[in-house]
Write a protein that holds these residues in place. Structure first.
Motif, short mmCIF file in Angstrom:
data_model
loop_
_atom_site.label_atom_id
_atom_site.label_comp_id
_atom_site.label_asym_id
_atom_site.label_seq_id
_atom_site.Cartn_x
_atom_site.Cartn_y
_atom_site.Cartn_z
N GLY A 42 13.88 62.95 48.33
CA GLY A 42 12.80 63.03 47.35
C GLY A 42 13.27 62.75 45.94
O GLY A 42 12.63 62.02 45.18
N LEU A 43 14.42 63.33 45.56
CA LEU A 43 14.94 63.11 44.21
C LEU A 43 15.25 61.63 43.99
O LEU A 43 14.97 61.08 42.92
N ALA A 44 15.83 60.99 45.00
CA ALA A 44 16.17 59.57 44.89
C ALA A 44 14.93 58.70 44.73
O ALA A 44 14.98 57.63 44.11
N VAL A 49 10.68 68.04 43.42
CA VAL A 49 10.94 68.80 44.64
C VAL A 49 10.87 70.29 44.33
O VAL A 49 11.50 70.76 43.38
N ILE A 50 10.09 71.01 45.12
CA ILE A 50 10.02 72.46 45.03
C ILE A 50 10.62 73.06 46.30
O ILE A 50 10.20 72.70 47.40
N ILE A 51 11.60 73.93 46.14
CA ILE A 51 12.22 74.61 47.27
C ILE A 51 11.79 76.07 47.24
O ILE A 51 12.04 76.78 46.26
N CYS A 52 11.12 76.51 48.30
CA CYS A 52 10.74 77.91 48.46
C CYS A 52 11.54 78.47 49.63
O CYS A 52 11.08 78.41 50.78
N PRO A 53 12.72 79.03 49.38
CA PRO A 53 13.53 79.57 50.48
C PRO A 53 12.95 80.88 50.98
O PRO A 53 11.93 81.37 50.48
N ALA A 78 17.77 70.70 35.24
CA ALA A 78 17.54 70.76 33.80
C ALA A 78 16.30 69.98 33.39
O ALA A 78 15.56 70.40 32.48
N ARG A 79 16.03 68.88 34.06
CA ARG A 79 14.86 68.07 33.70
C ARG A 79 13.60 68.47 34.46
O ARG A 79 12.56 67.84 34.31
N GLY A 80 13.71 69.51 35.27
CA GLY A 80 12.53 70.02 35.96
C GLY A 80 12.13 69.23 37.19
O GLY A 80 11.04 69.44 37.74
N GLN A 81 13.02 68.37 37.68
CA GLN A 81 12.69 67.60 38.88
C GLN A 81 12.91 68.41 40.14
O GLN A 81 12.26 68.18 41.15
N ALA A 113 3.17 67.16 38.34
CA ALA A 113 4.29 66.25 38.64
C ALA A 113 3.94 64.82 38.26
O ALA A 113 4.76 64.10 37.67
N LEU A 114 2.74 64.39 38.59
CA LEU A 114 2.32 63.03 38.26
C LEU A 114 2.19 62.84 36.75
O LEU A 114 2.52 61.77 36.22
N ALA A 115 1.72 63.89 36.06
CA ALA A 115 1.58 63.81 34.60
C ALA A 115 2.94 63.63 33.92
O ALA A 115 3.03 63.01 32.85
N LYS A 116 3.98 64.15 34.55
CA LYS A 116 5.34 64.01 34.00
C LYS A 116 6.03 62.77 34.53
O LYS A 116 7.24 62.61 34.38
N ARG A 117 5.24 61.90 35.14
CA ARG A 117 5.70 60.59 35.62
C ARG A 117 6.67 60.66 36.79
O ARG A 117 7.44 59.72 37.04
N PHE A 118 6.62 61.77 37.53
CA PHE A 118 7.33 61.78 38.80
C PHE A 118 6.50 61.00 39.82
O PHE A 118 5.27 60.91 39.70
#
Length: 290
Positions: A42-44, A49-53, A78-81, A113-118
């Motif tokens: 996902g990062l690539a 990505v949200i991880i809920c362990p 750090a960048r909130g991704q 996420a889309l607003a931040k251009r992810f």
């Protein structure tokens, strides 16, 4: 590992795409290699990505487990991704689960996420949150069965992970059936799904799984010898080594009773088989999956 083919979409985690909703199970400890592969894919792709362990998991320890399978996560955190969260915090200010509230919050996260251009949003959710919040399992099951709206725009994907020691078998079966896809145990796995005139090979075919690969192909050739026609579906195969590709062609060469062996695969794997001489086997037909 062998099984019977069904309509379900069994996939290696690396093949999940935006819009996919997948089930996976583990016993006692999550497969961190699976979580890491899902996260880094996902990062690539530029997704958030949200991880809920599991609720009892220490976030620093979870991060360390992921970094064992990849580089440092400092930059993306750090960048909130990449965000480590929980269902409890996700639902705030509500203190109880409802399908409507969860759907609302996930949609808000997608929009943000889309607003931040992810490129989109993907979530990994350990379902032990159900006991932590005292949620009604039937209500959660209904959510899993009726979540298609969240995935319709194909910008959100979700993996729901179930600890087999925390859920009754009947609940696991129902939750499994509610998801369009189920995942292999982790990277490096191979599963063979057999049906009449068909074998679907899912996962990775390399030195580590070569014995399983050859066994599955031999079984498929044996089952289809009477009719003389076989489809070898590699469309869900993430990786095919030169050695395993050669095994397929060698077995096909010896399959004298088969008038047609159709191999469904992507362009890269087709190029590999052609390079190894598949064009000299007139009964082997490569069908590229678009």
């Amino acid at each position: 590992m062998a099984g019977e083919a069904t309509r379900r979409g069994t996939l290696p985690v690396q093949r999940l795409r935006a819009g996919d909703h997948a089930f996976c199970r583990y016993t006692d400890r999550p497969r961190w290699d699976l979580v890491a592969a899902y996260t880094w894919t996902g990062l690539a792709r530029g997704e958030k990505v949200i991880i809920c362990p599991a609720p009892q998991a220490d976030r620093d320890t979870v991060r360390e487990r992921l970094e064992e399978h990849g580089p440092s996560l400092d930059h993306v955190c750090a960048r909130g991704q990449l965000v480590f969260a929980s269902m409890r915090t996700l639902l705030l200010p509500d203190d109880r689960f409802s399908a409507a509230r969860q759907r609302q919050r996930i949609q808000e996260e997608i929009t943000g996420a889309l607003a931040k251009r992810f490129a989109g949003l993907r979530a990994y959710i350990d379902m032990r949150w159900i006991a932590d919040l005292g949620a009604d399992v039937e209500e959660v099951m209904a959510r899993e069965e009726n979540a298609a709206q969240l995935f319709a725009t194909r910008v959100y994907s979700e993996v729901c992970a179930y600890d087999t020691s925390a859920f009754e078998p009947a609940v696991l079966d129902a939750m499994h059936a509610a998801h369009p896809h189920d995942l292999l145990d982790g990277p490096g796995s191979l599963r063979a799904l057999h049906a009449a005139g068909l074998v679907r090979l899912v996962g990775e075919a390399d030195m580590a799984t070569q014995i399983e690969w050859i066994s599955a192909l031999r079984e498929a050739f044996k089952r289809s010898a009477h009719d003389g026609r076989l489809v070898v579906d590699l469309s869900r195969l993430h990786f095919l080594s030169v050695g395993c590709a050669s095994d397929l062609l060698n077995l096909a060469t010896d399959a004298h009773r088969h008038g047609r062996i159709e191999v469904r695969l992507d362009h890269g794997k087709a190029t590999l088989l052609v390079g190894l001489g598949s064009r000299y086997l007139s009964h082997v037909v490569l069908v590229e999956d678009s």
